[in-house]
Enzyme design. Structure first.
Site, mmCIF file in Angstrom:
data_model
loop_
_atom_site.group_PDB
_atom_site.id
_atom_site.type_symbol
_atom_site.label_atom_id
_atom_site.label_comp_id
_atom_site.label_asym_id
_atom_site.label_seq_id
_atom_site.Cartn_x
_atom_site.Cartn_y
_atom_site.Cartn_z
ATOM 1 N N SER A 272 34.203 -8.133 33.593
ATOM 2 C CA SER A 272 35.302 -8.703 32.806
ATOM 3 C C SER A 272 35.537 -7.833 31.588
ATOM 4 O O SER A 272 34.666 -7.063 31.176
ATOM 5 C CB SER A 272 34.962 -10.127 32.357
ATOM 6 O OG SER A 272 33.996 -10.112 31.315
ATOM 7 N N ASP A 273 36.722 -7.956 30.990
ATOM 8 C CA ASP A 273 36.921 -7.350 29.681
ATOM 9 C C ASP A 273 36.228 -8.225 28.636
ATOM 10 O O ASP A 273 35.779 -9.339 28.928
ATOM 11 C CB ASP A 273 38.408 -7.186 29.374
ATOM 12 C CG ASP A 273 38.677 -6.008 28.445
ATOM 13 O OD1 ASP A 273 37.768 -5.616 27.692
ATOM 14 O OD2 ASP A 273 39.793 -5.483 28.475
ATOM 15 N N TRP A 274 36.144 -7.716 27.426
ATOM 16 C CA TRP A 274 35.386 -8.371 26.346
ATOM 17 C C TRP A 274 35.859 -9.822 26.160
ATOM 18 O O TRP A 274 36.945 -10.071 25.644
ATOM 19 C CB TRP A 274 35.579 -7.579 25.056
ATOM 20 C CG TRP A 274 34.770 -8.062 23.880
ATOM 21 C CD1 TRP A 274 34.873 -9.261 23.259
ATOM 22 C CD2 TRP A 274 33.749 -7.338 23.193
ATOM 23 N NE1 TRP A 274 33.993 -9.342 22.208
ATOM 24 C CE2 TRP A 274 33.284 -8.171 22.138
ATOM 25 C CE3 TRP A 274 33.194 -6.078 23.342
ATOM 26 C CZ2 TRP A 274 32.282 -7.774 21.253
ATOM 27 C CZ3 TRP A 274 32.199 -5.686 22.444
ATOM 28 C CH2 TRP A 274 31.750 -6.525 21.428
ATOM 29 N N GLY A 275 35.023 -10.766 26.615
ATOM 30 C CA GLY A 275 35.320 -12.176 26.424
ATOM 31 C C GLY A 275 36.477 -12.699 27.252
ATOM 32 O O GLY A 275 36.908 -13.848 27.059
#
Length: 734
Positions: A272-275
């Site tokens: 995933s991307d950050w958060g």
């Protein structure tokens, strides 16, 4: 005998490859059978330097990966804990944003794409991987290969541009450069194709925003670079921040399962991307972290970056029978597969001897070469190249001497003090003949030191005016509603123009800008992007004729922000505007719609500078376009040939571009599509025969049923120096 021998060798290599893969799969299954559910979930968790209880968590198998894990000593310490003290000794994978260089910073990706030279881009990624791997980094969150059609979006700086073919070529080059011949090579790092998918179509150019993309448009435009990355062997993908047609991409089964896994057969892992997983709550797609964990694991996100929905909720979901454990097992297998391919189980620690790769002289020299080829000459009223015998040269503007801004966005390991600025390079070349005055403190400043600027200009023979935008207003979360020069730079340009001295405007920026009025006040314009560590010497070389500029725009430059989004490969309308522009109110009425066409009342439809545009110090002439056939079956090819002549007395590079148009389709087709290009070096007065081949792949597209087809009918072809000019021919697909 040659052919059978070659076949035998290929067969043996294929056999070894299959055996090696089978061996890896056996090791994965064996390891998986020993893992507890907690250890499996730990492989899905990516930590960072701010994570809680890092050392204890590593020993207890709570982390499978880290990003931004600190210096090499810290990485080695963490890896020793994982390999020597955790129960199963599974190594960690260390990731880092190595976007356009590591310590040696290359031009921003948009600038690299302006080289139209994939071999150069591949080598730049290779150097970045070499420097980064020496520092214990195994994995980069690059290439960013989102199609970007809206320059208001700050992350256009990280994109190779607006065209699916050009971006696909650059995607392949970057993946191959980062990953080398083998992921297990000590100088290679795993690449990550991001952001999957549609992130570059953020509504209004506002970062993280909604994207609405019909499926055939998604397949014809936005997915093509990601498929090119897959075909190049990319190790990982990253899901994006945006929602795509109402479904956030970190929970999107269509892109992550149907396309990526089922259709393309990808067997690496998705991070995933950050958060971005827990942000599905903000999107209104998930109600809680429990919901997030279920949606993401079932959609196909294998590793969670920073947030902890998997760590907090997945075990409970599996124990309660709400999530099948096979989803978890599959994710763990995908992650372990990449770790085995990286050779981390055999060589978990960096192994380097001798001279450091960081900032090696050959790396810096190559960074200058990339910067050379990235520079785009937009205007030249016979003032460039400049003479080395000038008495005094005024250098004006704060961007002439800012290493940080020269490095550009997403260069976390580049140092401003390493960057050789234009001012430094010019002073090394001309010593006290350089008269420098910043005029403004920064590109955003609103106070001009008028007297100092005028004094510098008046005592000089020529003015080098450095303007544009700082690094701090380009990149992630740096969307702009206006594309003009920030601060009082326009007033600075107007002030300088009062002197009537020959003025060259050098623009450093992370995106296309609008500067029509300012362009009228100067004699030449060189667009330099944010050119990286060696941007200063490269700019000086081009200004003074050591190198003829060859860069071409990888994205359309609009006349005004009101034209945005603007891209060359648009579709036509039922009422297309005439080619000639007249700023008149239409004479008709809705009942008698005379002159009611798709046009602006106050600005032409045409761009300020078209896609593929870029001037040279040489003059090139295109002639004698011919086709091997004007009627073909869908499976047949057409050979395209033409003559290109350098009509000048200097050596220079030219980028010859081939475009086609499918005139009639079962869905409306773009007015023009780039299908191939060639970058050639021409000696003085040299003529070359340039050839291209048009094949089935060039003619195919996804139709309304999302099937890849070649449809019969008439096609146009253009070959020229940019998307707005060229020789024309026609052919028919039977």
């Amino acid at each position: 005998m040659k052919t059978p021998t070659r076949i035998l060798v290929l067969f043996c290599l294929l056999t070894l490859l299959v055996q090696g893969q089978n061996n890896i799969e056996e090791k994965i299954e064996n390891l998986l059978s020993q893992m507890t559910i907690d250890e499996k979930i730990g492989q899905l968790q990516q930590g960072f330097n701010g994570s809680d209880n890092i050392e204890n968590g590593i020993v207890n198998g709570k982390f499978g990966s880290f990003l931004n894990a600190g210096d090499i000593e810290t990485k080695i310490e963490y890896q020793k804990l994982a390999v020597n003290e955790s129960r199963l000794g599974i190594p960690l994978i260390f990731g880092r944003d190595v976007i356009h260089g590591y310590r040696t910073v290359f031009p921003i990706p948009l600038g690299q794409s302006a080289t139209w030279n994939p071999d150069l881009v591949k080598k730049a990624a290779e150097i970045a991987a070499y420097e980064a791997s020496e520092q214990g980094i195994h994995w980069t969150f690059a290439p960013m290969i989102d199609i970007a059609r809206d320059p208001r979006w700050g992350r256009i700086a990280e994109s190779p541009g607006e065209d699916p073919y050009l971006v696909s070529v650059m995607a392949k080059a970057m993946v191959e450069g980062f990953q080398g011949e083998s992921l297990s090579n000590k100088n290679s790092i795993a690449a990550c194709a991001k952001h999957f998918a549609g992130y570059g179509a953020a509504e209004g150019g506002r970062d993280y925003n909604t994207t609405l993309i019909p499926e055939n448009e998604l397949r014809n435009i936005y997915l093509r670079p990601f498929k090119a990355a897959k075909d190049a062997g990319v190790a990982t993908y990253m899901s994006a921040f945006n929602d795509l047609n109402g479904v956030p991409t970190s929970g999107n089964k269509f892109t992550l399962k149907q396309v990526l896994r089922n259709e393309w057969g990808f067997d690496g892992f998705v991070v995933s991307d950050w958060g971005s997983m827990v942000e599905m709550i903000n999107h209104g797609y998930c109600e809680s972290e429990t919901d997030v964990a279920k949606v993401a694991i079932e959609a196909g996100v294998d590793m969670e970056m920073v947030s902890q929905a998997y760590a907090n909720e997945l075990k409970k979901l599996i124990e309660e029978g709400l999530v099948d454990i096979e989803y978890l097992n599959t994710a763990v297998k995908n992650i372990l597969r990449v770790k085995f391919r990286l050779g981390l189980f055999d060589n978990p620690f960096p192994e380097y001897e001798g001279e450091s790769a960081l900032l090696k002289s050959e790396n810096l020299e190559f960074a200058k070469k990339v910067a050379h080829e990235s520079l785009v000459l937009l205007k030249n009223d016979n003032v460039l190249p400049l003479s080395n015998t000038l008495n005094k040269i005024a250098v004006i503007g704060p961007l002439a001497n800012s290493g940080r801004d020269q490095n550009g966005t997403w260069a976390p390991d580049g140092k401003s003090e390493d960057a050789v600025t234009p001012l430094t390079a010019l002073r090394e070349r001309f010593n006290d003949r350089i008269v420098y005055e910043a005029g403004l403190k920064t590109s955003r400043s609103t106070d001009i030191d008028n007297d100092a600027v005028l004094k510098a200009v008046q005592q000089s023979d020529v003015v080098l005016l450095f303007v544009g935008e700082e690094e701090i207003i380009a990149g992630e979360a740096k969307s702009r509603a206006f594309l003009n020069f920030p601060g009082k730079q326009k007033e600075l340009i107007e002030l300088v123009s009062q002197s009537n001295k020959p003025t060259i405007m050098i623009i450093l920026a992370g995106r296309p800008l609008t500067f029509s009025a300012e362009a009228e006040l100067v004699d030449a314009i060189l667009f330099a992007w944010h050119p990286g560590t060696m941007g200063g010497p490269a700019i000086a070389d081009v200004l003074f004729g050591d190198y003829s500029p060859s860069g071409k725009l990888p994205v359309t430059f609009p006349r005004t922000v009101g034209q945005v989004p603007y891209y060359y490969n648009h579709r036509n309308t039922g009422r297309p505007a005439p080619i000639t522009y007249e700023a008149d109110i239409p004479l008709g009425t809705p009942l008698n719609p005379k002159d009611f066409v798709s046009n602006y009342l106050d600005v032409p439809n045409s761009p300020e500078y078209p896609f593929g545009f870029g001037l040279s110090y040489a003059e090139f002439e295109y002639d004698d376009l011919s086709l091997s056939s004007t009627k073909i079956a869908p499976e047949e090819n057409i050979l395209v040939s033409l003559e290109v002549t350098n009509k000048s007395d200097i050596q220079a590079d030219e980028i010859i571009q081939l475009y086609i148009r499918d005139r009639v389709g079962s869905i409306t087709r773009p007015v023009k599509e780039l299908k191939d290009f060639k970058k050639e070096t021409f000696s003085p007065n040299e003529t070359k025969i340039i050839t291209f081949t048009i094949d089935k792949e060039d003619l195919s597209f996804y139709n309304y049923e999302n099937k890849l087809v070649v449809e019969p009918g008439k096609f146009d072809i253009w070959v020229g120096p940019n998307s707005a000019e060229g020789l024309h021919a026609e052919f028919i697909v039977k």
